[in-house]
Design a protein around this motif. Structure first.
Motif, PDB file in Angstrom:
ATOM      1  N   GLU A   5       0.837  -1.214   0.000  1.00  0.00           N
ATOM      2  CA  GLU A   5       0.000   0.000   0.000  1.00  0.00           C
ATOM      3  C   GLU A   5       0.874   1.268   0.000  1.00  0.00           C
ATOM      4  O   GLU A   5       0.668   2.189  -0.785  1.00  0.00           O
ATOM      5  N   GLU A   6       1.890   1.244   0.858  1.00  0.00           N
ATOM      6  CA  GLU A   6       2.756   2.416   1.023  1.00  0.00           C
ATOM      7  C   GLU A   6       3.603   2.672  -0.240  1.00  0.00           C
ATOM      8  O   GLU A   6       3.714   3.808  -0.710  1.00  0.00           O
ATOM      9  N   GLN A   7       4.169   1.583  -0.787  1.00  0.00           N
ATOM     10  CA  GLN A   7       4.978   1.725  -2.004  1.00  0.00           C
ATOM     11  C   GLN A   7       4.105   2.168  -3.177  1.00  0.00           C
ATOM     12  O   GLN A   7       4.488   3.029  -3.966  1.00  0.00           O
ATOM     13  N   PHE A   8       2.907   1.583  -3.268  1.00  0.00           N
ATOM     14  CA  PHE A   8       2.012   1.896  -4.381  1.00  0.00           C
ATOM     15  C   PHE A   8       1.605   3.370  -4.337  1.00  0.00           C
ATOM     16  O   PHE A   8       1.506   4.031  -5.379  1.00  0.00           O
ATOM     17  N   ALA A   9       1.409   3.881  -3.126  1.00  0.00           N
ATOM     18  CA  ALA A   9       0.981   5.281  -2.968  1.00  0.00           C
ATOM     19  C   ALA A   9       2.000   6.244  -3.578  1.00  0.00           C
ATOM     20  O   ALA A   9       1.636   7.301  -4.110  1.00  0.00           O
ATOM     21  N   GLN A  10       3.285   5.864  -3.558  1.00  0.00           N
ATOM     22  CA  GLN A  10       4.322   6.740  -4.118  1.00  0.00           C
ATOM     23  C   GLN A  10       4.159   6.929  -5.622  1.00  0.00           C
ATOM     24  O   GLN A  10       4.609   7.925  -6.183  1.00  0.00           O
ATOM     25  N   PHE A  11       3.539   5.945  -6.293  1.00  0.00           N
ATOM     26  CA  PHE A  11       3.336   6.053  -7.740  1.00  0.00           C
ATOM     27  C   PHE A  11       2.131   6.934  -8.069  1.00  0.00           C
ATOM     28  O   PHE A  11       2.011   7.448  -9.167  1.00  0.00           O
ATOM     29  N   GLY A  12       1.213   7.067  -7.112  1.00  0.00           N
ATOM     30  CA  GLY A  12       0.050   7.939  -7.317  1.00  0.00           C
ATOM     31  C   GLY A  12      -0.919   7.457  -8.391  1.00  0.00           C
ATOM     32  O   GLY A  12      -1.652   8.251  -8.966  1.00  0.00           O
ATOM     33  N   TYR A  13      -0.906   6.149  -8.696  1.00  0.00           N
ATOM     34  CA  TYR A  13      -1.833   5.639  -9.719  1.00  0.00           C
ATOM     35  C   TYR A  13      -3.253   5.591  -9.144  1.00  0.00           C
ATOM     36  O   TYR A  13      -3.462   5.007  -8.088  1.00  0.00           O
ATOM     37  N   PRO A  14      -4.221   6.154  -9.859  1.00  0.00           N
ATOM     38  CA  PRO A  14      -5.597   6.059  -9.378  1.00  0.00           C
ATOM     39  C   PRO A  14      -6.163   4.655  -9.613  1.00  0.00           C
ATOM     40  O   PRO A  14      -5.875   4.037 -10.631  1.00  0.00           O
ATOM     41  N   LEU A  15      -6.930   4.162  -8.661  1.00  0.00           N
ATOM     42  CA  LEU A  15      -7.606   2.857  -8.821  1.00  0.00           C
ATOM     43  C   LEU A  15      -9.112   3.073  -8.806  1.00  0.00           C
ATOM     44  O   LEU A  15      -9.578   3.991  -8.129  1.00  0.00           O
ATOM     45  N   PRO A  16      -9.903   2.248  -9.508  1.00  0.00           N
ATOM     46  CA  PRO A  16      -9.460   1.157 -10.379  1.00  0.00           C
ATOM     47  C   PRO A  16      -8.777   1.678 -11.652  1.00  0.00           C
ATOM     48  O   PRO A  16      -9.116   2.746 -12.147  1.00  0.00           O
TER      49      PRO A  16
END
Ligand code: NAD
Ligand code: ZN
Ligand code: ZN
Length: 347
Positions: A49-60
């Motif tokens: 979750e923390e690493q993914f947040a750094q990319f700032g990709y919106p989901l879905p």
């Protein structure tokens, strides 16, 4: 329409029903004919979750950064492509106006991040759907009569190694040697590109016997298990302990360390895989004038060149195809490492 989406961090991707998008002025809607599954998607879906947040990709987010299709609908003002054109999508999109973009190297656009421009499938909706929006017609390269399923992977699994190899071409002269670490989606195409555009002796390394067999089938002169015994086998095969260039499609510490043991003066270490390995740099830490690079994707012109290699019959992607409903299986097989070549989703 159906789309394969990454919905929740850590959960497998899901096939979902989403509205068919409409192109805004300047955009193009294409009907997707094929979409490739890359290990980078698995990398993104493996982030915490923390690493993914750094990319700032919106989901879905609809997955897929390798895509080909047929032009379906033109947004207002688009005149440079026509409905019905078969096209390949150039993924690493930039601002279109800076110095790098002016050269077609949108993969190195320094402004893309600040402008919120992300590749399809890596920050915006991608190709694993029945239709996809392409931001600007300049990102569409003619596919012509190339088979979509057999060639979609060239947009990344072809373009990325092509760019990586092209930068080392001046060194890959007769008598030179190139090592490809990881004979998967990118690596098995890299072997063919090396054979097609250089006279180098090509050695493949992998941890899987099946991938080593694939490497030999597509043209590697030698194929060895990627372990501590590899440098000895390479030295025996070549009659010398060092190589001209190493193209590392894994990039973890063991492959970085293996590469270090193969470098000689003026060797190139080209790290394409997104593993978190590191290398020692410094005047006394490496052979004189050995270089290290971490290339990202490729230019629009290089995509055209790769498609020409395929047209000339010099590069053939090994593909296993999956329906959109079965696309989660494609990623599962990629994760397991049991694919031969590239997984391609056919909507
Ligand atoms: P893939 O899973 O199809 O292939 C990876 C291959 O590496 C497999 O054959 C696997 O058996 C092999 N391998 C795993 N561990 C190994 C080891 N220790 N030694 C030797 N081989 C090993 O993956 P892919 O889609 O070809 O992607 C390869 C890498 O390139 C990934 O890290 C991906 O994220 C990255 N990538 C980078 C760029 C870029 O622009 N730099 C673009 C696309 C992909
Ligand atoms: Zn990729
Ligand atoms: Zn730019």
């Amino acid at each position: 329409m159906k789309a394969l989406q990454y919905v929740e961090v850590g959960a497998p991707p899901q096939v979902r029903d989403v509205p068919k998008p409409e192109p805004a002025p300047g955009e193009v809607l294409i009907k997707v004919t094929a979409a490739g599954a890359c290990h980078s998607d698995s990398f993104v879906m493996g982030l915490t979750e923390e690493q993914f947040a750094q990319f700032g990709y919106p989901l879905p987010m609809t997955l897929g950064h390798e895509g080909v299709g047929v032009v379906d609908t033109l947004g207002d003002g688009v005149t440079s492509v026509s409905v019905g054109d078969a096209v390949a999508v150039y993924g690493p999109q930039g601002c279109g106006r800076c110095y790098q973009c002016a050269q077609g190297k949108e993969n190195y656009c320094p402004r893309a991040a600040e402008l919120g421009i992300t590749p399809p499938g890596l920050g915006s909706d991608g190709s694993m759907a029945e239709y996809m929006i392409v931001r600007d017609a300049r990102h569409l390269v003619p596919l012509g009569d190339l088979d979509p399923v057999a060639n979609v992977a060239l947009t990344d699994a072809g373009l990325t190694p092509y760019h990586a190899i092209k930068m080392s071409l001046p060194k890959l002269v007769p008598g030179s040697t190139a090592v490809v670490i990881g004979a998967g989606g990118l690596g098995h195409v890299a072997i063919q590109i090396l054979r097609a555009i250089t006279p180098a002796t090509v050695i493949a390394l992998d941890v899987s016997e099946d991938k080593l067999a694939l490497a030999t089938d597509v043209g590697a002169h030698h194929a060895f298990l990627s372990d501590s015994g590899a440098p000895g086998k390479i030295g025996e095969a070549l009659g010398r302990p060092t190589v001209t260039a190493v193209f590392d499609f894994v990039g973890i510490q063991p492959t970085m360390d293996l590469t270090a043991s193969l470098l000689g003066t003026e060797s190139d270490q080209v790290v394409v895989g997104v593993g978190a390995g590191t290398a020692n740099i410094g005047m006394l830490a490496r052979p004189y004038d050995s270089a290290i690079r971490g290339p990202y994707w490729g230019s629009r012109a290089e995509l055209m060149e790769v498609l020409e290699l395929a047209r000339a019959g010099l590069v053939t992607v090994e593909t296993e195809s999956f329906s959109l409903d079965d696309a989660p299986t494609a990623y599962h097989r990629l994760h397991e490492g049991t694919l031969r070549g590239r997984a391609v989703v056919v909507p």
